[in-house]
Design a protein around this motif. Structure first.
Motif, PDB file in Angstrom:
ATOM      1  N   TYR A 286     -35.602 -50.790 -55.695  1.00  0.00           N
ATOM      2  CA  TYR A 286     -35.212 -51.250 -54.366  1.00  0.00           C
ATOM      3  C   TYR A 286     -33.774 -51.733 -54.393  1.00  0.00           C
ATOM      4  CZ  TYR A 286     -35.428 -53.523 -49.867  1.00  0.00           C
ATOM      5  OH  TYR A 286     -35.206 -53.869 -48.571  1.00  0.00           O
ATOM      6  N   SER A 287     -33.031 -51.428 -53.355  1.00  0.00           N
ATOM      7  CA  SER A 287     -31.642 -51.840 -53.254  1.00  0.00           C
ATOM      8  C   SER A 287     -31.474 -52.745 -52.049  1.00  0.00           C
ATOM      9  CB  SER A 287     -30.732 -50.618 -53.116  1.00  0.00           C
ATOM     10  OG  SER A 287     -29.418 -51.027 -52.828  1.00  0.00           O
ATOM     11  N   LYS A 288     -30.629 -53.748 -52.186  1.00  0.00           N
ATOM     12  CA  LYS A 288     -30.379 -54.647 -51.061  1.00  0.00           C
ATOM     13  C   LYS A 288     -29.589 -53.960 -49.956  1.00  0.00           C
ATOM     14  CE  LYS A 288     -30.584 -59.065 -53.477  1.00  0.00           C
ATOM     15  NZ  LYS A 288     -29.862 -60.320 -53.797  1.00  0.00           N
ATOM     16  N   ARG A 385     -36.412 -57.774 -52.830  1.00  0.00           N
ATOM     17  CA  ARG A 385     -36.834 -57.217 -54.113  1.00  0.00           C
ATOM     18  C   ARG A 385     -38.201 -57.746 -54.511  1.00  0.00           C
ATOM     19  NH1 ARG A 385     -33.823 -55.037 -58.194  1.00  0.00           N
ATOM     20  NH2 ARG A 385     -31.904 -55.734 -57.195  1.00  0.00           N
ATOM     21  N   GLU A 386     -38.393 -59.053 -54.285  1.00  0.00           N
ATOM     22  CA  GLU A 386     -39.657 -59.657 -54.683  1.00  0.00           C
ATOM     23  C   GLU A 386     -40.818 -59.085 -53.880  1.00  0.00           C
ATOM     24  OE1 GLU A 386     -36.908 -61.231 -54.025  1.00  0.00           O
ATOM     25  OE2 GLU A 386     -36.360 -61.942 -56.036  1.00  0.00           O
ATOM     26  N   ASP A 387     -40.608 -58.917 -52.549  1.00  0.00           N
ATOM     27  CA  ASP A 387     -41.678 -58.355 -51.727  1.00  0.00           C
ATOM     28  C   ASP A 387     -41.940 -56.897 -52.080  1.00  0.00           C
ATOM     29  OD1 ASP A 387     -42.156 -60.687 -50.366  1.00  0.00           O
ATOM     30  OD2 ASP A 387     -40.791 -60.219 -48.712  1.00  0.00           O
ATOM     31  N   ALA A 388     -40.884 -56.192 -52.447  1.00  0.00           N
ATOM     32  CA  ALA A 388     -41.072 -54.804 -52.853  1.00  0.00           C
ATOM     33  C   ALA A 388     -41.924 -54.736 -54.110  1.00  0.00           C
ATOM     34  CB  ALA A 388     -39.723 -54.139 -53.081  1.00  0.00           C
ATOM     35  N   TYR A 389     -41.659 -55.651 -55.051  1.00  0.00           N
ATOM     36  CA  TYR A 389     -42.501 -55.713 -56.247  1.00  0.00           C
ATOM     37  C   TYR A 389     -43.927 -56.106 -55.878  1.00  0.00           C
ATOM     38  CZ  TYR A 389     -38.129 -55.667 -58.915  1.00  0.00           C
ATOM     39  OH  TYR A 389     -36.918 -55.331 -59.464  1.00  0.00           O
ATOM     40  N   PHE A 391     -45.683 -55.756 -53.089  1.00  0.00           N
ATOM     41  CA  PHE A 391     -46.486 -54.739 -52.400  1.00  0.00           C
ATOM     42  C   PHE A 391     -46.515 -53.409 -53.141  1.00  0.00           C
ATOM     43  CE2 PHE A 391     -45.114 -57.522 -48.828  1.00  0.00           C
ATOM     44  CZ  PHE A 391     -46.367 -57.986 -48.476  1.00  0.00           C
ATOM     45  N   GLY A 392     -45.929 -53.415 -54.353  1.00  0.00           N
ATOM     46  CA  GLY A 392     -45.982 -52.211 -55.168  1.00  0.00           C
ATOM     47  C   GLY A 392     -45.097 -51.098 -54.676  1.00  0.00           C
ATOM     48  N   LEU A 393     -44.109 -51.443 -53.866  1.00  0.00           N
ATOM     49  CA  LEU A 393     -43.211 -50.430 -53.345  1.00  0.00           C
ATOM     50  C   LEU A 393     -42.029 -50.186 -54.277  1.00  0.00           C
ATOM     51  CD1 LEU A 393     -43.250 -51.514 -49.604  1.00  0.00           C
ATOM     52  CD2 LEU A 393     -44.535 -49.668 -50.692  1.00  0.00           C
ATOM     53  N   ALA A 394     -41.907 -51.008 -55.304  1.00  0.00           N
ATOM     54  CA  ALA A 394     -40.890 -50.813 -56.342  1.00  0.00           C
ATOM     55  C   ALA A 394     -41.475 -51.300 -57.665  1.00  0.00           C
ATOM     56  CB  ALA A 394     -39.614 -51.572 -56.002  1.00  0.00           C
ATOM     57  N   LYS A 395     -41.097 -50.659 -58.786  1.00  0.00           N
ATOM     58  CA  LYS A 395     -41.637 -51.026 -60.096  1.00  0.00           C
ATOM     59  C   LYS A 395     -40.884 -52.217 -60.668  1.00  0.00           C
ATOM     60  CE  LYS A 395     -43.511 -46.596 -61.584  1.00  0.00           C
ATOM     61  NZ  LYS A 395     -43.491 -45.552 -62.635  1.00  0.00           N
ATOM     62  N   LYS A 396     -41.645 -53.211 -61.007  1.00  0.00           N
ATOM     63  CA  LYS A 396     -41.056 -54.377 -61.635  1.00  0.00           C
ATOM     64  C   LYS A 396     -40.892 -54.110 -63.133  1.00  0.00           C
ATOM     65  CE  LYS A 396     -41.680 -59.372 -61.967  1.00  0.00           C
ATOM     66  NZ  LYS A 396     -42.563 -60.509 -61.632  1.00  0.00           N
ATOM     67  N   PRO A 397     -39.701 -54.360 -63.704  1.00  0.00           N
ATOM     68  CA  PRO A 397     -39.488 -54.098 -65.142  1.00  0.00           C
ATOM     69  C   PRO A 397     -40.467 -54.891 -66.000  1.00  0.00           C
ATOM     70  CG  PRO A 397     -37.413 -54.511 -64.015  1.00  0.00           C
ATOM     71  CD  PRO A 397     -38.494 -54.865 -63.046  1.00  0.00           C
ATOM     72  N   HIS A 398     -41.025 -54.249 -67.064  1.00  0.00           N
ATOM     73  CA  HIS A 398     -41.990 -54.897 -67.963  1.00  0.00           C
ATOM     74  C   HIS A 398     -41.230 -55.538 -69.125  1.00  0.00           C
ATOM     75  CE1 HIS A 398     -45.538 -55.580 -70.413  1.00  0.00           C
ATOM     76  NE2 HIS A 398     -46.284 -55.196 -69.378  1.00  0.00           N
TER      77      HIS A 398
END
Length: 427
Positions: A286-288, A385-389, A391-398
């Motif tokens: 996700y990009s701002k 970015r946090e909401d994208a993570y 709702f699963g709309l962007a992959k959060k780095p592991h």
């Protein structure tokens, strides 16, 4: 003495003669005054046209005459107004002949008008006449037959109109039927009847038949009906049968059938959706300040075709459209759909999740080429970015994977460095 007697005898004879002549003159004058119509007559010379027509003019020519040796001092003929005849010029209702001795023909002319409702056949025209207008009791009546015939009867339908000209399902339309009697006779029992069988229409506020007892010559009538179009009526042209019946004064019946076209042109129904946006793709960070693509779709949810449908994505303060903002016009059949991809650039960083209205201008035509234009709103959701993570709309780095990757990179770096260092010492 004898001479005196002769003179007396001559005087008596002269006096007797004078008295006798005066008596004759008085007697003759009294005879004309007393006998009235016995010494004068009125006959119908001719009338034009033949036959006479209802609603037309009629010229009547009368011949005024006296008995042989009789004299009319102040003769006159007067028209007596009775249906269906009337005088055209009221000032000529009485035709004065004056002194008449029978030497020359006395012809008088009356111009009459025949009522449009005159019955066909023999009609009577009435006149009154007198040898002397100064004697009211001298007026006599004369009646003559006039043959009145109907011309070919033509009942024209001048207009069949729906108001408005195109109607929509669920609306009430007014159907106006204008009829004109073009000929010179009255029509009776004019009936206008709608045949609504197998049609999605219903007459309200009245029955499906209008009856007019009398339609005079050259006159116009309107038969008005209020029609409710059923709510589920599809767009199209519907043929509405109309039956017109009427009769003339002779009792002969006529029937005329026609079909009126009722145009039902419903406003097309459609649905615009945001089918997809790369802003939401799970496989992309996700990009701002995203510059990405949105995919809009339109579906024809109505029962009629939508012609030349096009979309234009408009700029707003939240985003600008990059590239072509227009969709190529296309036709959409019922239940059909089309998609169009647009590229946008969000104007401001997203500090918190929000919905951004995308303004879409729509242009299209109905199945009868009536043009429509409107601006629709499609909501685009912008996420942090946090909401994208979330709702699963962007992959959060592991983090574990990152740590292992860093360790591997460090080990590989050490091995490479060690090998390089040994090689350097040997040289």
């Amino acid at each position: 003495m004898k001479s005196n007697m002769k003179l007396i005898m001559v005087s008596v004879i002269l006096l007797f003669y004078i008295v006798s002549v005066h008596a004759i003159i008085i007697t003759t004058g009294e005879t004309v005054a007393a006998r009235g119509s016995d010494v004068v007559s009125v006959t119908l010379l001719k009338y034009e046209p033949i036959p006479a027509r209802p609603g037309n003019y009629l010229d009547v020519y009368l011949k005024f005459d006296t008995l042989i040796g009789s004299v009319a001092k102040d003769a006159a003929v007067w028209f007596e107004e009775k249906f269906p005849f009337s005088i055209v010029d009221p000032s000529k209702k009485i035709q004065s002949i004056g002194f008449y001795s029978g030497v020359n023909d006395a012809i008088v002319k009356f111009r009459l008008y025949i009522d449009p409702a005159a019955p066909p056949g023999i009609n009577t025209v009435t006149f009154r006449y007198t040898p002397d207008q100064h004697f009211p009791n001298q007026w006599r009546t004369a009646e003559f037959d006039v043959d009145v015939q109907l011309s070919d009867i033509i009942l024209s339908v001048d207009k069949v109109q729906t108001l408005p000209e195109t109607v929509k399902a669920g609306e009430i339309a007014e159907l106006k039927i204008v009829l004109t009697n073009n000929k010179n006779s009255a029509l009776r029992d004019v009936s206008v009847k709608l045949d609504l069988n197998e049609l999605p229409f219903n007459v309200i506020s009245s029955t499906n038949e209008k009856v007019f007892p009398l339609l005079l010559s050259k006159k116009t009538i309107e038969a008005n009906f209020k029609i409710l179009i059923a709510g589920d009526t599809d767009s199209g042209v519907y043929n509405l049968p109309i039956t017109i019946t009427y009769s003339d004064d002779s009792g002969k019946s006529y029937t005329k059938k026609l079909v009126a076209g009722v145009i039902v042109d419903n406003i097309p129904d459609f649905l615009i959706n945001l089918d997809e946006s790369s802003l939401y793709r799970k496989d992309k960070p996700y990009s701002k300040l995203p510059t990405d693509k949105v995919l809009l779709s339109v579906t024809n949810t109505g029962s009629s075709q939508i012609k030349a449908f096009s979309m234009e994505l408009l700029d707003t303060e939240d985003y600008v459209v990059l590239g072509n903002p227009l969709m190529t016009p296309t036709n959409l059949d019922p239940d059909d759909y089309e998609t169009q991809e647009f590229t946008i650039h969000v104007q401001k960083p997203v500090k918190q999740s929000k919905k951004v209205p995308m303004k879409v201008k729509i242009r299209y035509k109905s199945s009868f080429n009536n043009k429509f234009e409107s601006t629709e709103t499609v909501m685009l959701t912008l996420l942090t970015r946090e909401d994208a993570y979330k709702f699963g709309l962007a992959k959060k780095p592991h983090t574990t994977c990152i740590f292992i990757l860093v360790v591997i990179l460090v080990i590989m770096g050490c091995l490479v460095y060690r090998k390089w260092f040994k090689k350097k010492n040997k040289t």
